[in-house]
Design a protein around this motif. Structure first.
Motif, PDB file in Angstrom:
ATOM      1  N   ILE A 169      36.133  37.447  41.981  1.00 29.06           N
ATOM      2  CA  ILE A 169      37.172  37.836  41.029  1.00 29.06           C
ATOM      3  C   ILE A 169      37.337  39.350  41.104  1.00 29.06           C
ATOM      4  O   ILE A 169      36.349  40.089  41.189  1.00 29.06           O
ATOM      5  CB  ILE A 169      36.786  37.413  39.601  1.00 29.06           C
ATOM      6  N   ASP A 170      38.588  39.808  41.075  1.00 29.00           N
ATOM      7  CA  ASP A 170      38.816  41.253  41.161  1.00 29.00           C
ATOM      8  C   ASP A 170      38.816  41.897  39.773  1.00 29.00           C
ATOM      9  O   ASP A 170      38.750  41.202  38.754  1.00 29.00           O
ATOM     10  CB  ASP A 170      40.091  41.557  41.954  1.00 29.00           C
ATOM     11  N   TRP A 217      41.011  43.091  37.935  1.00 28.29           N
ATOM     12  CA  TRP A 217      42.137  42.737  37.073  1.00 28.29           C
ATOM     13  C   TRP A 217      41.990  41.324  36.532  1.00 28.29           C
ATOM     14  O   TRP A 217      42.792  40.851  35.737  1.00 28.29           O
ATOM     15  CB  TRP A 217      43.448  42.901  37.835  1.00 28.29           C
ATOM     16  N   GLY A 218      40.946  40.607  36.990  1.00 30.22           N
ATOM     17  CA  GLY A 218      40.686  39.259  36.524  1.00 30.22           C
ATOM     18  C   GLY A 218      41.279  38.170  37.390  1.00 30.22           C
ATOM     19  O   GLY A 218      41.260  36.993  37.009  1.00 30.22           O
ATOM     20  N   GLU A 219      41.769  38.514  38.565  1.00 28.75           N
ATOM     21  CA  GLU A 219      42.377  37.515  39.451  1.00 28.75           C
ATOM     22  C   GLU A 219      41.313  36.896  40.348  1.00 28.75           C
ATOM     23  O   GLU A 219      40.494  37.605  40.955  1.00 28.75           O
ATOM     24  CB  GLU A 219      43.461  38.152  40.311  1.00 28.75           C
ATOM     25  N   VAL A 220      41.321  35.576  40.441  1.00 29.77           N
ATOM     26  CA  VAL A 220      40.404  34.865  41.331  1.00 29.77           C
ATOM     27  C   VAL A 220      40.905  35.007  42.761  1.00 29.77           C
ATOM     28  O   VAL A 220      42.006  34.556  43.092  1.00 29.77           O
ATOM     29  CB  VAL A 220      40.289  33.381  40.939  1.00 29.77           C
ATOM     30  N   LYS A 221      40.097  35.622  43.616  1.00 30.76           N
ATOM     31  CA  LYS A 221      40.508  35.898  44.999  1.00 30.76           C
ATOM     32  C   LYS A 221      40.040  34.822  45.976  1.00 30.76           C
ATOM     33  O   LYS A 221      40.610  34.681  47.056  1.00 30.76           O
ATOM     34  CB  LYS A 221      39.964  37.258  45.444  1.00 30.76           C
ATOM     35  N   ARG A 265      35.886  35.619  34.495  1.00 34.06           N
ATOM     36  CA  ARG A 265      37.065  36.493  34.480  1.00 34.06           C
ATOM     37  C   ARG A 265      36.974  37.512  33.348  1.00 34.06           C
ATOM     38  O   ARG A 265      37.362  38.674  33.520  1.00 34.06           O
ATOM     39  CB  ARG A 265      38.338  35.653  34.360  1.00 34.06           C
ATOM     40  N   ILE A 312      37.172  41.543  33.794  1.00 33.57           N
ATOM     41  CA  ILE A 312      38.221  42.310  33.109  1.00 33.57           C
ATOM     42  C   ILE A 312      37.627  43.385  32.220  1.00 33.57           C
ATOM     43  O   ILE A 312      38.037  44.548  32.261  1.00 33.57           O
ATOM     44  CB  ILE A 312      39.120  41.361  32.292  1.00 33.57           C
ATOM     45  N   TYR A 345      34.547  44.054  40.242  1.00 34.46           N
ATOM     46  CA  TYR A 345      34.542  42.794  40.984  1.00 34.46           C
ATOM     47  C   TYR A 345      33.357  41.950  40.506  1.00 34.46           C
ATOM     48  O   TYR A 345      32.292  42.485  40.165  1.00 34.46           O
ATOM     49  CB  TYR A 345      34.407  43.042  42.483  1.00 34.46           C
ATOM     50  N   GLU A 381      34.851  29.639  34.509  1.00 34.46           N
ATOM     51  CA  GLU A 381      35.846  30.579  35.024  1.00 34.46           C
ATOM     52  C   GLU A 381      36.281  31.593  33.976  1.00 34.46           C
ATOM     53  O   GLU A 381      36.418  32.788  34.267  1.00 34.46           O
ATOM     54  CB  GLU A 381      37.074  29.842  35.568  1.00 34.46           C
TER      55      GLU A 381
END
Length: 265
Positions: free
Chosen positions: A224-225, A227-231, A192, A196, A201, A188
């Motif tokens: 992952i978007d 901004w580094g957020e797991v969607k 990420r 980033i 994506y 992960e």
């Protein structure tokens, strides 16, 4: 907005079983409205030994594995990123570990041969892909309706310079068969980081579970978007994850933090 999906599998040594599983799961992914679907690394065969895949290596453009992928893309009207399959290489007893991409008409439009070959040795756990795989030499990417898509495979994830070489991508694909040991430690955080630093994506399609050959893969297919957020994430077992690529959000990240424009090297 574009919807994308990743298929997670626990592939077996039997190609026909894996083709049937892929047909079912790609159908599930397409039912979510996905315009692009990614399969995992080694999805057609996870053999009892590393050399098993050599016997199933196909020439580019022919063979049951490629016919299956082309038919799935055409049937569902999707872009299909075909994880990896073994293609015949110039070296006897070795294959290329290759990603093939098909457009919604089922036409092959891009190819990437895995460049970085996994090697790991810790106690009783040992892997050396170079014994049966010839490394690729070229960076892979293609243009989709929603933007540029970069291609990588599994161990490539540890080499950020490859991702920089893809150019500015809206989406980066990472089919993988990460071991449970290395995945638990690094999967992960590396995914990420790639999202980033490339402000892109990242869609990771993984093998995820205990295989017939005794190998345990980590799973955790995810989107992952930038901004580094797991969607979205699927921890273990067969299944599908899906989510949206938001072009406005992507542009906003790059505008508010223009790191790609600030590069000096």
């Amino acid at each position: 907005m574009a919807t994308v999906a990743a298929v997670q599998m626990v592939s077996t040594p039997v190609v026909e079983e894996n083709l049937a599983t892929a047909r079912r799961l790609v159908g599930e992914a397409a039912a979510t409205g996905a315009q692009l679907v990614a399969l995992p690394e080694y999805w057609p065969i996870m053999g009892m030994s590393d050399s098993d895949k050599v016997a199933h290596a196909e020439q580019q453009g022919s063979g049951p594995i490629q016919h299956c992928m082309a038919a799935l893309a055409r049937e569902h009207g999707i872009w299909l990123v075909g994880g990896t399959l073994p293609l015949v290489s110039p070296s006897a007893g070795k294959v290329l570990n290759t990603t093939l991409v098909y457009d919604p008409q089922g036409v092959e439009v891009s190819r990437y041969d895995k460049i970085h070959l996994f090697g790991f040795n810790k106690g009783s756990e040992s892997y050396d892909e170079a014994r049966t795989i010839v490394p690729g030499e070229s960076v892979g990417a293609f243009e989709a309706p929603f933007g540029r898509v970069g291609l990588s495979v599994c161990y490539d994830l540890r080499f950020p310079e490859l991702f920089r070489a893809m150019g500015e991508c809206a989406l980066i694909i990472v089919p993988a068969a990460f071991t449970h040991t290395t995945g638990l430690a690094h999967w992960e955080v590396l995914l990420r980081a790639r999202a980033i630093e490339n402000q892109s994506y990242v869609l990771a399609s993984a093998q995820g579970g205990l295989h017939t050959n005794g190998r345990r893969t980590f799973g955790h297919s995810m989107l992952i978007d930038p901004w580094g957020e797991v969607k979205a994430v699927l921890r273990e077992g067969e299944g599908v994850i899906h989510g949206e690529l938001d072009a406005t959000f992507l542009a906003g990240v790059r505008e508010s933090l223009p790191a790609l424009r600030h590069r000096k090297l």
